[in-house]
Enzyme design. Structure first.
Site, PDB file in Angstrom:
ATOM      1  N   CYS A   1     -16.831 -35.558 -14.338  1.00 41.55           N
ATOM      2  CA  CYS A   1     -16.897 -35.059 -15.530  1.00 41.55           C
ATOM      3  C   CYS A   1     -15.511 -35.364 -16.296  1.00 41.55           C
ATOM      4  O   CYS A   1     -15.261 -35.361 -17.429  1.00 41.55           O
ATOM      5  CB  CYS A   1     -17.246 -33.542 -15.906  1.00 41.55           C
ATOM      6  SG  CYS A   1     -18.667 -33.003 -14.861  1.00 41.55           S
TER       7      CYS A   1
ATOM      8  N   HIS B   1     -22.217 -32.973 -23.771  1.00 36.80           N
ATOM      9  CA  HIS B   1     -21.534 -33.471 -22.806  1.00 36.80           C
ATOM     10  C   HIS B   1     -21.900 -34.579 -21.900  1.00 36.80           C
ATOM     11  O   HIS B   1     -22.637 -34.552 -20.888  1.00 36.80           O
ATOM     12  CB  HIS B   1     -21.587 -32.102 -21.601  1.00 36.80           C
ATOM     13  CG  HIS B   1     -20.520 -32.488 -20.401  1.00 36.80           C
ATOM     14  ND1 HIS B   1     -19.565 -33.355 -20.399  1.00 36.80           N
ATOM     15  CD2 HIS B   1     -20.559 -32.196 -19.092  1.00 36.80           C
ATOM     16  CE1 HIS B   1     -18.993 -33.363 -19.149  1.00 36.80           C
ATOM     17  NE2 HIS B   1     -19.725 -32.651 -18.365  1.00 36.80           N
TER      18      HIS B   1
END
Lengths: 388, 129
Positions: free
Chosen positions: A84, A334
């Site tokens: 991430c 995201h």
């Protein structure tokens, strides 16, 4: 050492784009950033591109060349993968390339496409950010990993699901006017508490969504900003990176995230600031509790103190320290490989005054962005300041 | 197997040893514990590694009830994944032989292995003691 200016930024809408390709998403963000900067493809020295699961989601590795060609750029191009934090790390290296004099104009960003795969497959892809040998093999999912950290935090410091629910409520509220956000709707504390459990104590509305999207920035040296008369009112004054053991079981503590502390210390020192100088913050809130862990590790709150920050209003847009004015990962969305760079896009707009929430930070001069990969095993922190 | 080969044994060998009630961990000369495969201590970089017997029981440090699993564990959900402190090392496992609501931090567990629903990879499991 050359200073680094943000000359232009671009984002796609974050959300569900199952019928678009990753390269098309990045092209939209990158072309927008180049137009915002007023630079042409031939002046770009390098392309740094973040992506997490291209091999699994699109059967596509080797995405550096694609990231360059989709922008019409003929320059060295590299893909960065740090889960991430992929494009956070890409930004980190773009900053260092300009600081060192190796490059004057860099396009940096990222893209991810996951919604087309469905929830089960996406859950499996995200789990690859955890340790395959010792965590995923024991049934650990990504929400499960953060749930374990949250359980340990509650044991160590106290706190409740209701405290965390206020983080979700706040970030949804911040995203209401953000045209790029995936979730432009409000949620209540009861909505969060009543949502189905994903991995206890975390529920569906404690978690960020699965998202498709892309982000890009054009970073330039101060020399280019001056000589080419590029308008670049925001400077990246500090950059830091940290690493921890990949598996939670190998950490000193389950409730602390020292890789963020490492990155923050380096970034603050480079910028010559302390946490007390920070006016506005974008942190990696893949789960509501992740925002709490980040704020404490960044030195903005003492250990055990950030859990009530949303509930008491401190981190709301009208509070003393606004956090995630973009809506955060929680509400903005995201798109994993795009997220780290997108935080700098949002912060740049907040500081230069053209963000929907800029009015809440009209006097702000210093912002920080925090990107975290895995269970905070890979981190970057960047300090952005308004040029005086 | 020589000591040198021992310390390089992999994850499969670790699970086999757990299954045979002969679980081990890797210890460096500075006393740090870790799990295989290792050629260097992840905590201090020391390359003088030796296998030691894993303590028989550990204590649950944190746990979660997973309701949305990966595809491999779809047949088990909801299930409990926990992290348990065994002294020199900490392990992650599925808690079995217990109702989810009965699992508590601090409870004592032993390690074992269990077939996953897919049956291709054994999972490390914690059995309450």
């Amino acid at each position: 050492m050359s200073s680094v200016r943000v000359a232009g930024v671009g984002l796609t809408p974050f959300g569900e784009h199952p019928n678009r390709t990753t390269r098309d998403l990045f092209a939209e963000a990158g072309v927008a950033a180049m137009a915002d900067a007023g630079v042409d493809a031939e002046v770009i020295d390098a392309v740094y591109f973040g992506n997490f699961v291209g091999e699994l989601a699109d059967a596509q590795g080797h995405q550096g060349p694609i990231a360059a060609e989709c922008l019409g750029v003929d320059a060295p191009a590299t893909r960065f993968e740090s889960a991430c934090a992929s494009s956070g790390v890409a930004v980190r290296h773009a900053v260092r390339a300009i600081e060192s004099g190796d490059a004057d104009v860099v396009v940096v960003g990222g893209a991810e496409r996951m919604t087309h795969a469905g929830t089960d497959a996406a859950t499996g892809m995200l789990a690859t950010a955890a340790d395959a040998l010792y965590e995923v093999s024991a049934g650990m999912t990504f929400p499960g990993a953060y749930a374990l950290m949250t359980d340990a935090y509650f044991d160590a410091y106290g706190g409740s699901r209701r405290d965390l629910a206020h983080v979700a409520v706040k970030n949804h509220e911040h995203a209401l006017e953000n045209e790029h956000a995936q979730f432009q709707f409000s949620v209540s504390v009861d909505d969060v508490l009543d949502a189905p459990t994903v991995a206890s104590p975390l529920g569906l509305l404690d978690a960020c969504p699965v998202t498709d999207g892309a982000s890009a920035l054009v970073l330039v040296s101060e020399t280019v900003a001056r000589e080419a008369d590029v308008t670049a009112p925001v400077e990246v004054t500090g950059s830091g990176q940290g690493t921890d053991k990949i598996a939670l079981q190998d950490r000193e503590s389950l409730s602390r995230t020292p890789a963020t502390e490492t990155a923050a210390t380096e970034a603050y020192e480079a910028a010559g600031i302390t946490p007390a100088d920070v006016d506005v913050v974008e942190v990696h809130d893949c789960f509501t509790s992740a925002e709490v862990f980040a704020l404490e590790a960044l030195g903005l709150f003492e250990a055990g103190e950030a859990i009530t920050a949303a509930r008491d209003g401190t981190t709301r847009r009208d509070g003393d320290l606004p956090v995630n004015l973009s809506g955060g990962l929680k509400a903005k969305g995201h798109p994993v490989g795009a997220t780290g760079a997108s935080q700098l896009v949002e912060m740049t707009r907040l500081l230069r005054g053209d963000h929907p929430n800029s009015e809440y930070v009209a006097d702000a001069t210093t912002g920080i962005t925090h990107s975290a990969g895995g269970t905070v095993a890979s981190t970057t922190v960047h300090v952005l300041e308004e040029c005086t | 197997m020589s000591p040198d080969q021992d310390q390089r044994r992999g994850h499969d060998a670790f699970l086999d040893a757990v299954d045979a009630d002969d679980a081990f961990y890797v210890e460096c000369s500075n006393g740090h514990g870790s799990l295989p495969p290792r050629r260097a201590c992840p905590h201090c970089g020391d390359q003088q590694l030796a296998e030691r017997s894993l303590p028989g029981t550990g204590r649950v440090q944190a746990h979660t009830v997973v309701h949305v699993p990966t595809e491999e564990f779809a047949g088990r959900a909801p299930y409990v994944t926990a992290i348990a402190d065994f002294g020199p090392v900490t392990l992650t496992g599925l808690v079995v032989d217990s109702r989810a609501e009965d699992v508590e931090n601090g409870m004592t567990v032993a390690v074992d292995t269990d077939e996953t629903p897919e049956g291709d990879t054994p999972a490390l499991v914690f059995v309450p003691r």
